[in-house]
Scaffold this motif. Sequence first.
Motif: not given
Length: 176
Positions: A27-28, A93, A97-98, A100-102, A104-106
């Motif tokens: 990911v990073l 960002c 990206d936001g 995708t992050s949302l 992935c977190i869900s």
Amino acid sequence: MDLPGPTHDILVAFLGSVLLLGGMGVVLLTNPIYSAFSLGLVLVCISLFYISSNSFFVAAAQLLIYVGAINVLIIFAVMFMNGSEYSNDSYFCTVGDGVTSLVCISIFFSLITIISDTSWYGIIWTTRSNQIIEQDLISTAQQIGIHLSTDFYLPFELISIILLVSLIGVITMARQ
């Protein structure tokens, strides 16, 4: 593998830490080649987890299919891309990206709730003596097929959807 308790625990802790570091590398890392190699490390660690739980057929299938075929395909697709388009991006960002992050977190929190709500008493860890008895009744390949089509149907389908999305992303990136 029939290892003593402390040795097995140390092996699982080591493989888990390598798996987490490899996943973070996927990911990073900004270089797609390094990210693809980190994915290969993650897939190898997963196959070693299967070996430690006496699932040798699944471990061999993991190595042959995912590491030997899919990861090599991803590495080839990444190598055909033009690497200069990634080094010029200086945005920290973006909206994608936001989102995708949302997502992935869900997914992470839904998996945590599913794992905590699941009764794990029904899962039987077979030993070598149980495997010999079970091989007389049903062959190992048939057992795997039965478990994949009944008990582990949802995780199997979720993994296939995740792999499909990742392959579509690699193809999209390679076509640009």
